[in-house]
Design a protein around this motif. Structure first.
Motif, PDB file in Angstrom:
ATOM      1  N   UNK A   1       0.845  -1.171   0.000  1.00  0.00           N
ATOM      2  CA  UNK A   1       0.000   0.000   0.000  1.00  0.00           C
ATOM      3  C   UNK A   1       0.898   1.245   0.000  1.00  0.00           C
ATOM      4  N   UNK A   2       0.546   2.207  -0.812  1.00  0.00           N
ATOM      5  CA  UNK A   2       1.284   3.467  -0.816  1.00  0.00           C
ATOM      6  C   UNK A   2       0.436   4.529  -0.146  1.00  0.00           C
ATOM      7  N   UNK A   3       1.083   5.484   0.472  1.00  0.00           N
ATOM      8  CA  UNK A   3       0.398   6.547   1.188  1.00  0.00           C
ATOM      9  C   UNK A   3       1.059   7.866   0.819  1.00  0.00           C
ATOM     10  N   UNK A   4       0.250   8.855   0.474  1.00  0.00           N
ATOM     11  CA  UNK A   4       0.755  10.178   0.120  1.00  0.00           C
ATOM     12  C   UNK A   4       0.100  11.211   1.030  1.00  0.00           C
ATOM     13  N   UNK A   5       0.865  11.836   1.935  1.00  0.00           N
ATOM     14  CA  UNK A   5       0.292  12.859   2.806  1.00  0.00           C
ATOM     15  C   UNK A   5      -0.137  14.086   2.005  1.00  0.00           C
ATOM     16  N   UNK A   6      -1.135  14.784   2.493  1.00  0.00           N
ATOM     17  CA  UNK A   6      -1.618  15.998   1.845  1.00  0.00           C
ATOM     18  C   UNK A   6      -1.040  17.240   2.520  1.00  0.00           C
ATOM     19  N   UNK A   7      -0.952  18.315   1.765  1.00  0.00           N
ATOM     20  CA  UNK A   7      -0.543  19.641   2.233  1.00  0.00           C
ATOM     21  C   UNK A   7       0.791  19.591   2.971  1.00  0.00           C
ATOM     22  N   UNK A  71       3.045  14.746  19.689  1.00  0.00           N
ATOM     23  CA  UNK A  71       2.826  15.201  18.316  1.00  0.00           C
ATOM     24  C   UNK A  71       2.231  14.112  17.439  1.00  0.00           C
ATOM     25  N   UNK A  72       1.441  14.525  16.485  1.00  0.00           N
ATOM     26  CA  UNK A  72       0.955  13.628  15.449  1.00  0.00           C
ATOM     27  C   UNK A  72      -0.200  12.735  15.843  1.00  0.00           C
ATOM     28  N   UNK A  73      -0.678  12.014  14.850  1.00  0.00           N
ATOM     29  CA  UNK A  73      -1.761  11.051  15.001  1.00  0.00           C
ATOM     30  C   UNK A  73      -1.214   9.674  14.664  1.00  0.00           C
ATOM     31  N   UNK A  74      -1.403   8.733  15.583  1.00  0.00           N
ATOM     32  CA  UNK A  74      -0.895   7.386  15.359  1.00  0.00           C
ATOM     33  C   UNK A  74      -1.824   6.616  14.443  1.00  0.00           C
ATOM     34  N   UNK A  75      -1.249   5.952  13.440  1.00  0.00           N
ATOM     35  CA  UNK A  75      -2.019   5.122  12.510  1.00  0.00           C
ATOM     36  C   UNK A  75      -1.290   3.797  12.343  1.00  0.00           C
ATOM     37  N   UNK A  76      -1.970   2.842  11.744  1.00  0.00           N
ATOM     38  CA  UNK A  76      -1.359   1.544  11.445  1.00  0.00           C
ATOM     39  C   UNK A  76      -1.518   1.317   9.941  1.00  0.00           C
ATOM     40  N   UNK A  77      -0.402   1.199   9.232  1.00  0.00           N
ATOM     41  CA  UNK A  77      -0.384   0.924   7.795  1.00  0.00           C
ATOM     42  C   UNK A  77       0.414  -0.339   7.554  1.00  0.00           C
ATOM     43  N   UNK A  78      -0.171  -1.297   6.881  1.00  0.00           N
ATOM     44  CA  UNK A  78       0.499  -2.570   6.579  1.00  0.00           C
ATOM     45  C   UNK A  78       1.074  -3.214   7.847  1.00  0.00           C
ATOM     46  N   UNK A  79       0.354  -3.107   8.959  1.00  0.00           N
ATOM     47  CA  UNK A  79       0.777  -3.722  10.211  1.00  0.00           C
ATOM     48  C   UNK A  79       1.868  -2.971  10.958  1.00  0.00           C
ATOM     49  N   UNK A  80       2.234  -1.801  10.489  1.00  0.00           N
ATOM     50  CA  UNK A  80       3.305  -1.021  11.117  1.00  0.00           C
ATOM     51  C   UNK A  80       2.708   0.234  11.753  1.00  0.00           C
ATOM     52  N   UNK A  81       3.118   0.549  12.989  1.00  0.00           N
ATOM     53  CA  UNK A  81       2.649   1.747  13.680  1.00  0.00           C
ATOM     54  C   UNK A  81       3.436   2.948  13.177  1.00  0.00           C
ATOM     55  N   UNK A  82       2.717   3.935  12.631  1.00  0.00           N
ATOM     56  CA  UNK A  82       3.326   5.137  12.078  1.00  0.00           C
ATOM     57  C   UNK A  82       2.639   6.371  12.641  1.00  0.00           C
ATOM     58  N   UNK A  83       3.209   7.540  12.361  1.00  0.00           N
ATOM     59  CA  UNK A  83       2.646   8.813  12.787  1.00  0.00           C
ATOM     60  C   UNK A  83       2.431   9.713  11.578  1.00  0.00           C
ATOM     61  N   UNK A  84       1.325  10.433  11.584  1.00  0.00           N
ATOM     62  CA  UNK A  84       1.104  11.503  10.611  1.00  0.00           C
ATOM     63  C   UNK A  84       1.112  12.794  11.406  1.00  0.00           C
TER      64      UNK A  84
END
Length: 104
Positions: A1-7, A71-84
């Motif tokens: 899965x690819x993810x592209x942040x906005x702004x 800081x940031x919002x925690x998300x889970x992408x492809x089973x990995x914990x990430x921050x936006x």
């Protein structure tokens, strides 16, 4: 899965801290704090100013950054914990120096 942040948002992976202090004491998982250091995985195109001109971000993919504890919002992408987070949440970029001087 690819993810592209906005702004002016960036996608960050936390870099885990050492499990041992410099004195050799092992820190248990329950006593550890969340790391405040991370690696930038993706960046948005930037924000627009009042005239509509696009302002690019200062951070780049692969940068090692310091950010606030909450800081940031925690998300889970492809089973990995990430921050936006927004670029304004970043306190600074850690730059590796090629010349490391050692005391003799």
């Amino acid at each position: 899965m690819t993810f592209r942040p906005l702004h002016d948002r960036i996608l960050v992976r936390r870099i885990e801290a050492e499990e041992k202090t410099t004195g050799g004491i092992i820190i248990p998982d329950t006593a550890k704090e969340k790391p405040q250091e991370g690696e930038v995985l993706a960046v948005g195109p930037g924000s627009r100013d009042d005239s509509g001109k696009l302002t690019e971000l200062d951070v780049r993919i692969g940068d090692r950054i310091l950010f606030g504890k909450w800081s940031g919002t925690e998300i889970k992408l492809d089973g990995e914990d990430l921050l936006i987070m927004k670029e304004s949440d970043v306190m600074g970029v850690i730059e590796q120096t090629a010349d490391v001087k050692k005391a003799a």
